[in-house]
Design a protein around this motif. Structure first.
Motif, PDB file in Angstrom:
ATOM      1  N   LEU A  96       6.967  -3.230   8.412  1.00 26.14           N
ATOM      2  CA  LEU A  96       8.431  -3.302   8.326  1.00 26.14           C
ATOM      3  C   LEU A  96       9.039  -1.930   8.055  1.00 26.14           C
ATOM      4  CD1 LEU A  96       8.959  -6.676   6.470  1.00 26.14           C
ATOM      5  CD2 LEU A  96       9.138  -6.191   8.914  1.00 26.14           C
ATOM      6  N   ARG A  97       8.348  -1.083   7.304  1.00 23.94           N
ATOM      7  CA  ARG A  97       8.829   0.279   7.058  1.00 23.94           C
ATOM      8  C   ARG A  97       8.933   1.048   8.380  1.00 23.94           C
ATOM      9  NH1 ARG A  97       4.953   2.094   4.140  1.00 23.94           N
ATOM     10  NH2 ARG A  97       5.750   1.055   2.282  1.00 23.94           N
ATOM     11  N   THR A 137      -0.215  -3.160   5.695  1.00 20.95           N
ATOM     12  CA  THR A 137       0.407  -4.333   5.087  1.00 20.95           C
ATOM     13  C   THR A 137       1.687  -4.732   5.826  1.00 20.95           C
ATOM     14  OG1 THR A 137       1.819  -3.064   3.596  1.00 20.95           O
ATOM     15  CG2 THR A 137      -0.434  -3.562   2.823  1.00 20.95           C
ATOM     16  N   ASN A 138       2.173  -5.928   5.507  1.00 19.84           N
ATOM     17  CA  ASN A 138       3.464  -6.392   6.035  1.00 19.84           C
ATOM     18  C   ASN A 138       4.533  -5.333   5.794  1.00 19.84           C
ATOM     19  OD1 ASN A 138       3.230  -9.031   7.149  1.00 19.84           O
ATOM     20  ND2 ASN A 138       4.865  -9.787   5.833  1.00 19.84           N
ATOM     21  N   GLU A 139       4.572  -4.811   4.569  1.00 18.45           N
ATOM     22  CA  GLU A 139       5.596  -3.836   4.205  1.00 18.45           C
ATOM     23  C   GLU A 139       5.436  -2.539   4.982  1.00 18.45           C
ATOM     24  OE1 GLU A 139       8.922  -2.315   3.112  1.00 18.45           O
ATOM     25  OE2 GLU A 139       8.401  -4.400   2.707  1.00 18.45           O
ATOM     26  N   ASP A 140       4.200  -2.113   5.247  1.00 12.90           N
ATOM     27  CA  ASP A 140       3.967  -0.912   6.052  1.00 12.90           C
ATOM     28  C   ASP A 140       4.556  -1.084   7.450  1.00 12.90           C
ATOM     29  OD1 ASP A 140       2.511   0.330   3.993  1.00 12.90           O
ATOM     30  OD2 ASP A 140       0.598  -0.439   4.744  1.00 12.90           O
TER      31      ASP A 140
END
Length: 194
Positions: free
Chosen positions: A7-8, A2-5
């Motif tokens: 960015l993490r 995901t996008n968040e993965d």
């Protein structure tokens, strides 16, 4: 992934920077993704590029070669190609334009995935695509780890990215006051001599 993965991975590597940056496009931004702080960790790079390889397969099926623009695209291009099981080559600037050097060439009609690191305006991607097409390659997809244009970048061929951000970028003569008050850093490679 995901996008968040995605960015993490950047946050945990200390690669999501805030300040005043001159992007490779020449535009100025308050955020910079220092991808080399991510790519220096083989495990992070592998996770991202394995996911990008799968996104390419999902979008266009198998490809013959990955081609990347030097310098920033070389590492993700290589690692993505490894997961696709295909060769990885790159173009370099010669006289201001991308060209194949170092005995790199492509078979006419080869199905090419053009692999980038970070896309801001899509200019480098378009220039890379044009160089590949001029050499006889069939660019079936452009791919990037992060599209920071909010989906507005247009590399001129079908495009896939692992994460999409909408990060404002400004011409030097139209900076917002809060950005103009901070000294600018130029961390990219486009304006390097060589």
């Amino acid at each position: 992934m995901t996008n968040e993965d995605v960015l993490r991975e950047f946050r945990e590597a200390g690669a999501l920077r805030e300040g005043h940056f001159i992007l490779s496009s020449g535009l100025h931004s308050g955020m910079f993704l220092q991808k080399n702080l991510v790519f220096m960790h083989p495990d992070r790079c592998e996770r991202l590029c394995k996911a990008l390889a799968q996104a390419i397969l999902d979008k266009v099926g198998e490809v013959d070669v990955c081609v990347s623009p030097a310098v920033g695209g070389i590492i993700p291009g290589y690692e993505t190609a490894r997961h696709l099981g295909v060769p990885s080559i790159y173009v370099e600037r010669e006289g201001g334009k991308f060209a194949f050097r170092r005995a790199f060439s492509i078979e006419p009609g080869a199905r090419i995935a053009m692999v980038e690191d970070i896309v801001s305006t899509g200019l480098s991607s378009r220039e890379c695509v044009e160089a590949i097409q001029a050499a006889g390659g069939n660019v079936v997809v452009a791919a990037a780890i992060v599209d920071r244009s909010g989906g507005r970048a247009n590399p001129g061929v079908p495009f896939v990215s692992l994460a999409t951000l909408d990060v404002p970028a400004y011409p030097a003569d139209a900076l917002p006051p809060e950005l103009a008050a901070i000294p600018a850093e130029d961390p990219g490679s486009r304006r390097l001599n060589g």
